[in-house]
Write a protein that holds these residues in place. Structure first.
Motif, PDB file in Angstrom:
ATOM      1  N   GLU A 187       0.828  -1.213   0.000  1.00 52.85           N
ATOM      2  CA  GLU A 187       0.000   0.000   0.000  1.00 52.85           C
ATOM      3  C   GLU A 187       0.858   1.256   0.000  1.00 52.85           C
ATOM      4  O   GLU A 187       1.960   1.276   0.566  1.00 52.85           O
ATOM      5  N   GLU A 188       0.366   2.300  -0.631  1.00 52.84           N
ATOM      6  CA  GLU A 188       1.023   3.608  -0.609  1.00 52.84           C
ATOM      7  C   GLU A 188       0.451   4.379   0.585  1.00 52.84           C
ATOM      8  O   GLU A 188      -0.231   5.384   0.437  1.00 52.84           O
ATOM      9  N   HIS A 189       0.741   3.881   1.751  1.00 52.66           N
ATOM     10  CA  HIS A 189       0.157   4.380   2.997  1.00 52.66           C
ATOM     11  C   HIS A 189       1.020   3.852   4.124  1.00 52.66           C
ATOM     12  O   HIS A 189       1.803   2.924   3.940  1.00 52.66           O
ATOM     13  N   SER A 190       0.896   4.411   5.282  1.00 55.27           N
ATOM     14  CA  SER A 190       1.616   3.895   6.442  1.00 55.27           C
ATOM     15  C   SER A 190       1.259   2.431   6.680  1.00 55.27           C
ATOM     16  O   SER A 190       0.119   2.020   6.487  1.00 55.27           O
ATOM     17  N   VAL A 191       2.238   1.651   7.110  1.00 52.49           N
ATOM     18  CA  VAL A 191       1.966   0.253   7.459  1.00 52.49           C
ATOM     19  C   VAL A 191       1.177   0.175   8.764  1.00 52.49           C
ATOM     20  O   VAL A 191       0.732  -0.895   9.168  1.00 52.49           O
ATOM     21  N   ILE A 192       0.999   1.314   9.406  1.00 51.07           N
ATOM     22  CA  ILE A 192       0.213   1.379  10.642  1.00 51.07           C
ATOM     23  C   ILE A 192      -1.200   1.854  10.306  1.00 51.07           C
ATOM     24  O   ILE A 192      -1.398   2.984   9.864  1.00 51.07           O
ATOM     25  N   GLY A 193      -2.167   0.987  10.489  1.00 49.11           N
ATOM     26  CA  GLY A 193      -3.566   1.396  10.379  1.00 49.11           C
ATOM     27  C   GLY A 193      -4.215   1.330   9.016  1.00 49.11           C
ATOM     28  O   GLY A 193      -5.394   1.632   8.883  1.00 49.11           O
ATOM     29  N   GLY A 194      -3.475   0.925   7.978  1.00 51.35           N
ATOM     30  CA  GLY A 194      -4.035   0.891   6.636  1.00 51.35           C
ATOM     31  C   GLY A 194      -4.472  -0.489   6.200  1.00 51.35           C
ATOM     32  O   GLY A 194      -4.988  -1.278   6.991  1.00 51.35           O
ATOM     33  N   LEU A 195      -4.242  -0.796   4.919  1.00 52.07           N
ATOM     34  CA  LEU A 195      -4.618  -2.087   4.345  1.00 52.07           C
ATOM     35  C   LEU A 195      -3.988  -3.244   5.107  1.00 52.07           C
ATOM     36  O   LEU A 195      -4.654  -4.218   5.455  1.00 52.07           O
ATOM     37  N   LYS A 199      10.460   4.472  -5.555  1.00 50.28           N
ATOM     38  CA  LYS A 199      11.589   3.535  -5.488  1.00 50.28           C
ATOM     39  C   LYS A 199      12.271   3.577  -4.130  1.00 50.28           C
ATOM     40  O   LYS A 199      12.561   2.549  -3.525  1.00 50.28           O
ATOM     41  N   LYS A 200      12.522   4.788  -3.622  1.00 50.84           N
ATOM     42  CA  LYS A 200      13.228   4.931  -2.352  1.00 50.84           C
ATOM     43  C   LYS A 200      12.464   4.289  -1.204  1.00 50.84           C
ATOM     44  O   LYS A 200      13.060   3.691  -0.301  1.00 50.84           O
ATOM     45  N   TYR A 201      11.133   4.408  -1.248  1.00 47.11           N
ATOM     46  CA  TYR A 201      10.322   3.866  -0.154  1.00 47.11           C
ATOM     47  C   TYR A 201       9.828   2.443  -0.441  1.00 47.11           C
ATOM     48  O   TYR A 201       8.961   1.927   0.261  1.00 47.11           O
ATOM     49  N   GLY A 202      10.400   1.835  -1.477  1.00 50.45           N
ATOM     50  CA  GLY A 202      10.200   0.412  -1.711  1.00 50.45           C
ATOM     51  C   GLY A 202       8.855  -0.007  -2.242  1.00 50.45           C
ATOM     52  O   GLY A 202       8.389  -1.117  -1.964  1.00 50.45           O
ATOM     53  N   LEU A 203       8.223   0.846  -3.063  1.00 54.27           N
ATOM     54  CA  LEU A 203       6.909   0.522  -3.600  1.00 54.27           C
ATOM     55  C   LEU A 203       6.920   0.253  -5.101  1.00 54.27           C
ATOM     56  O   LEU A 203       5.865   0.103  -5.710  1.00 54.27           O
TER      57      LEU A 203
END
Length: 313
Positions: free
Chosen positions: A251-259, A295-299
């Motif tokens: 997801e293009e969102h925080s790993v906390i609280g999202g999908l 790319k930098k944030y691994g998506l």
């Protein structure tokens, strides 16, 4: 093979609103001095009498939308995700969610792909915020076809809906002639038996590419497009957990609280399985070109591929 057409889902939002306006006279579009950026200007040009620019006052805009809904209109309140979900959270919660009003919130420029606008505008927390509001439907379409279908579905749904759109142009992966959108029903894009990738929004197309790369290594990855975060398609998650036993959320969102968190809730309670969450880790974004940030944030596909390879080891 020719490269797929790319369209930003915010463009899709504007086009869908204009089409919706032709079909339904009760549709009213509100904006907070961002009609050009959110693409609601498309609706404004076609139906100027049904477009309201509330100025740089997002909290007031949500209040106006609530009043219009109470009067029988179907308002689409539009702004950047940072402002629609962040700045106006109290109004969304108390003026829309609590009375269960028929307000649709069109949030554009979500996620890290906002790019050069930087951390203050890169809202990676909006899904988490909107998920907590009782009765709020949360939609995160992956491409142009799905985004336009999501807008139509939001209109048909009676009650508050949060729609998430992006700034960056993304590949069109769905065929308009055969595509069917149903709130709360995910779409399996690729079959697989070794691992399940559950993606939402911008990373769906990247996840499909990563699955192709995995296939070259003999790893068959199932890919599920979870366009509705709430209500989540729990049946699809349970089936995947039982079938592959290994789930990767993207997801293009925080790993906390999202999908990822929504999927983990289901897995922990109903179908134990290993889960790895790919998204924005506990950090803010930064200013830079959108593609480079992805790319930098691994998506991007390569990063997703490498992370899944590591997960499977």
């Amino acid at each position: 093979m020719a490269e797929r057409k790319k369209i930003a889902t915010r463009e899709s939002y504007g086009n869908a609103l204009a089409e919706l306006g032709k079909l339904h006279e009760d549709v009213v579009v509100l904006d907070a001095d961002l009609a050009a950026a959110t693409k609601t200007s498309t609706f404004q040009k076609a139906f100027p009498e049904r477009h309201i620019d509330c100025g740089i006052a997002e909290c007031n805009m949500i209040g106006v939308a609530a009043g219009l809904a109470a009067a029988g209109k179907v308002p689409f309140a539009s702004s950047f995700a940072m402002f629609a979900a962040g700045r106006a959270f109290e109004q969304v919660r108390n003026s829309v969610g609590y009375p269960k009003l028929n307000v649709k919130i069109g949030a554009t420029h979500a996620g890290i792909s906002v790019g050069e606008d930087g951390a203050t505008h890169q809202c990676n927390e909006d899904i988490a915020l909107m998920r907590t509001i009782p009765g709020m439907v949360v939609l995160n379409p992956a491409d142009d076809v799905e985004a336009r279908a999501a807008v139509a579905a939001a209109y048909a749904h009676k009650g508050p809906v949060y729609l998430r759109f992006g700034r960056l142009a993304v590949p069109v992966i769905n065929e308009e002639e055969t595509y069917q959108f149903e709130i709360g029903k995910s779409i399996r894009l690729r079959e697989g038996k070794d691992v399940t990738i559950i993606a939402s929004g911008l990373p769906v197309s990247e996840s499909l590419e990563a699955a192709k790369m995995l296939a070259e290594d003999g790893i068959e990855a199932e890919v599920i497009n979870m366009h509705t975060i709430k209500p989540l398609d729990e049946a699809a998650v349970i089936e995947a957990a039982k079938k592959t036993g290994k789930i990767v959320t993207v997801e293009e969102h925080s790993v906390i609280g999202g999908l990822g968190s929504a999927v983990c809730d289901v897995v922990a309670e109903k179908a134990p399985a290993r889960v790895m969450k790919i998204g924005i880790n506990d950090t803010y974004g930064e200013s830079g070109p959108a593609v480079e940030l992805i790319k930098k944030y691994g998506l991007d596909a390569q990063s997703i591929y490498e992370k899944i390879k590591g997960f499977l080891k």
